[in-house]
Motif scaffolding. Structure first.
Motif, mmCIF file in Angstrom:
data_model
loop_
_atom_site.group_PDB
_atom_site.id
_atom_site.type_symbol
_atom_site.label_atom_id
_atom_site.label_comp_id
_atom_site.label_asym_id
_atom_site.label_seq_id
_atom_site.Cartn_x
_atom_site.Cartn_y
_atom_site.Cartn_z
ATOM 1 N N THR A 192 0.871 -1.170 0.000
ATOM 2 C CA THR A 192 0.000 0.000 0.000
ATOM 3 C C THR A 192 0.907 1.220 0.000
ATOM 4 O O THR A 192 1.543 1.516 1.020
ATOM 5 N N GLY A 193 0.994 1.877 -1.148
ATOM 6 C CA GLY A 193 1.948 2.980 -1.268
ATOM 7 C C GLY A 193 3.348 2.423 -1.139
ATOM 8 O O GLY A 193 3.749 1.554 -1.899
ATOM 9 N N ASP A 194 4.092 2.884 -0.129
ATOM 10 C CA ASP A 194 5.434 2.359 0.100
ATOM 11 C C ASP A 194 5.485 1.384 1.280
ATOM 12 O O ASP A 194 6.549 0.924 1.667
ATOM 13 N N LYS A 195 4.333 1.053 1.839
ATOM 14 C CA LYS A 195 4.249 0.127 2.976
ATOM 15 C C LYS A 195 4.109 -1.303 2.457
ATOM 16 O O LYS A 195 3.108 -1.654 1.835
ATOM 17 N N TYR A 196 5.112 -2.100 2.737
ATOM 18 C CA TYR A 196 5.209 -3.463 2.221
ATOM 19 C C TYR A 196 5.103 -4.434 3.407
ATOM 20 O O TYR A 196 5.838 -4.310 4.376
ATOM 21 N N TRP A 229 11.475 -19.125 11.082
ATOM 22 C CA TRP A 229 11.006 -17.885 10.470
ATOM 23 C C TRP A 229 9.662 -18.063 9.770
ATOM 24 O O TRP A 229 9.041 -17.086 9.360
ATOM 25 N N GLU A 230 9.222 -19.311 9.610
ATOM 26 C CA GLU A 230 7.971 -19.565 8.890
ATOM 27 C C GLU A 230 6.754 -19.034 9.646
ATOM 28 O O GLU A 230 6.742 -18.997 10.876
ATOM 29 N N ASP A 231 5.768 -18.637 8.874
ATOM 30 C CA ASP A 231 4.494 -18.132 9.383
ATOM 31 C C ASP A 231 4.655 -16.850 10.203
ATOM 32 O O ASP A 231 3.959 -16.638 11.181
ATOM 33 N N LYS A 232 5.583 -16.010 9.771
ATOM 34 C CA LYS A 232 5.833 -14.735 10.445
ATOM 35 C C LYS A 232 5.476 -13.586 9.502
ATOM 36 O O LYS A 232 5.543 -13.707 8.284
ATOM 37 N N HIS A 233 5.092 -12.470 10.108
ATOM 38 C CA HIS A 233 4.749 -11.254 9.366
ATOM 39 C C HIS A 233 5.826 -10.211 9.618
ATOM 40 O O HIS A 233 6.301 -10.063 10.751
ATOM 41 N N PHE A 234 6.178 -9.475 8.574
ATOM 42 C CA PHE A 234 7.178 -8.418 8.678
ATOM 43 C C PHE A 234 6.673 -7.188 7.930
ATOM 44 O O PHE A 234 6.048 -7.309 6.873
ATOM 45 N N SER A 235 6.955 -6.021 8.484
ATOM 46 C CA SER A 235 6.545 -4.756 7.871
ATOM 47 C C SER A 235 7.790 -3.985 7.441
ATOM 48 O O SER A 235 8.729 -3.833 8.223
ATOM 49 N N PHE A 236 7.744 -3.496 6.211
ATOM 50 C CA PHE A 236 8.872 -2.774 5.649
ATOM 51 C C PHE A 236 8.381 -1.537 4.907
ATOM 52 O O PHE A 236 7.199 -1.411 4.601
ATOM 53 N N THR A 237 9.320 -0.676 4.603
ATOM 54 C CA THR A 237 9.088 0.450 3.707
ATOM 55 C C THR A 237 9.920 0.193 2.460
ATOM 56 O O THR A 237 11.095 -0.183 2.571
ATOM 57 N N LEU A 238 9.318 0.369 1.297
ATOM 58 C CA LEU A 238 10.034 0.197 0.032
ATOM 59 C C LEU A 238 10.189 1.545 -0.652
ATOM 60 O O LEU A 238 9.257 2.350 -0.656
ATOM 61 N N THR A 239 11.344 1.754 -1.229
ATOM 62 C CA THR A 239 11.554 2.913 -2.094
ATOM 63 C C THR A 239 12.203 2.410 -3.374
ATOM 64 O O THR A 239 12.984 1.446 -3.351
ATOM 65 N N ASP A 260 16.385 1.658 -11.066
ATOM 66 C CA ASP A 260 16.249 0.208 -11.005
ATOM 67 C C ASP A 260 16.791 -0.366 -9.699
ATOM 68 O O ASP A 260 17.212 -1.519 -9.646
ATOM 69 N N THR A 261 16.793 0.439 -8.638
ATOM 70 C CA THR A 261 17.234 -0.022 -7.320
ATOM 71 C C THR A 261 16.059 0.036 -6.354
ATOM 72 O O THR A 261 15.416 1.070 -6.200
ATOM 73 N N LEU A 262 15.799 -1.093 -5.728
ATOM 74 C CA LEU A 262 14.725 -1.226 -4.758
ATOM 75 C C LEU A 262 15.347 -1.307 -3.365
ATOM 76 O O LEU A 262 16.200 -2.164 -3.124
ATOM 77 N N ILE A 263 14.948 -0.417 -2.474
ATOM 78 C CA ILE A 263 15.453 -0.407 -1.099
ATOM 79 C C ILE A 263 14.324 -0.892 -0.185
ATOM 80 O O ILE A 263 13.228 -0.330 -0.201
ATOM 81 N N GLN A 264 14.620 -1.924 0.589
ATOM 82 C CA GLN A 264 13.665 -2.494 1.550
ATOM 83 C C GLN A 264 14.229 -2.242 2.945
ATOM 84 O O GLN A 264 15.352 -2.616 3.245
ATOM 85 N N ARG A 265 13.417 -1.596 3.801
ATOM 86 C CA ARG A 265 13.893 -1.234 5.134
ATOM 87 C C ARG A 265 12.796 -1.525 6.150
ATOM 88 O O ARG A 265 11.638 -1.177 5.923
ATOM 89 N N GLY A 266 13.167 -2.157 7.257
ATOM 90 C CA GLY A 266 12.180 -2.422 8.294
ATOM 91 C C GLY A 266 12.729 -3.295 9.406
ATOM 92 O O GLY A 266 13.900 -3.655 9.422
ATOM 93 N N ILE A 267 11.832 -3.636 10.313
ATOM 94 C CA ILE A 267 12.191 -4.406 11.504
ATOM 95 C C ILE A 267 11.868 -5.878 11.295
ATOM 96 O O ILE A 267 10.786 -6.221 10.832
ATOM 97 N N GLU A 268 12.824 -6.716 11.658
ATOM 98 C CA GLU A 268 12.594 -8.149 11.745
ATOM 99 C C GLU A 268 12.608 -8.487 13.234
ATOM 100 O O GLU A 268 13.613 -8.271 13.907
ATOM 101 N N LYS A 269 11.478 -8.993 13.725
ATOM 102 C CA LYS A 269 11.361 -9.302 15.157
ATOM 103 C C LYS A 269 10.668 -10.637 15.312
ATOM 104 O O LYS A 269 9.554 -10.837 14.848
ATOM 105 N N ILE A 270 11.383 -11.580 15.945
ATOM 106 C CA ILE A 270 10.842 -12.901 16.258
ATOM 107 C C ILE A 270 11.289 -13.213 17.683
ATOM 108 O O ILE A 270 12.442 -13.577 17.925
ATOM 109 N N ASP A 271 10.384 -13.050 18.621
ATOM 110 C CA ASP A 271 10.722 -13.240 20.031
ATOM 111 C C ASP A 271 11.283 -14.625 20.316
ATOM 112 O O ASP A 271 12.263 -14.771 21.051
#
Length: 158
Positions: A101-105, A117-127, A131-142
């Motif tokens: 949605t927009g830049d929210k991936y 890591w299976e069955d986990k959700h992660f939220s990132f921002t894409l820019t 031809d360069t895609l930047i993916q940035r966000g938090i990976e958190k698995i307690d």
């Protein structure tokens, strides 16, 4: 003159009705043109304020690609030395669904060679810059004691 008034009223009514039209939601492909194959150029991990480069790793040549279609993603990484034993051979992969949605991936990782890591959700921002895609966000698995920020840059393969 009397004929012009109904025509003018009709044009105004049509114009006003057009203003209220609802536009279809923007699809992922329209928001950012992700569809295709991307090669990892670099990745960094930020944890407790410290930044470390996680790709490329000196002395361990490998390659990673990430692929997108309209609703799913997958990634594959393997060593370039064609290792044949546990010390040199490396392969990892994962796949799942995503929404954009927009830049929210948002990724839902359904399959992964690192099973925790299976069955986990992660939220990132894409820019996207050319031809360069930047993916940035938090990976958190307690359960795995994983809690860091990632920055990954991919270049589009043609």
């Amino acid at each position: 003159m009397n004929l012009r008034l109904p025509v003018a009223i009709g044009i105004i009514a049509f114009a006003l009705a057009s203003c209220g039209e609802k536009k279809a939601p923007v699809t992922a492909a329209e928001a950012l043109p992700l569809t295709g194959t991307w090669k990892l150029a670099y990745s960094k991990m930020i944890k407790n304020g410290d930044t470390s480069t996680t790709y490329p790793v000196p002395g361990k040549p490998n390659e990673m690609i990430k692929m997108f279609n309209g609703s799913h993603f997958s990634f594959f990484s393997h060593d370039l030395s064609k290792g044949s034993d546990s010390a040199t051979a490396a392969f990892s992969s994962g796949a799942g669904t995503y929404t954009l949605t927009g830049d929210k991936y948002e990724e839902h990782l359904q399959y992964c060679s690192f099973r925790g890591w299976e069955d986990k959700h992660f939220s990132f921002t894409l820019t996207l810059q050319n031809d360069t895609l930047i993916q940035r966000g938090i990976e958190k698995i307690d359960s795995l004691n994983v809690n860091h920020e990632i920055v990954e840059a991919y270049t589009r393969l043609r």
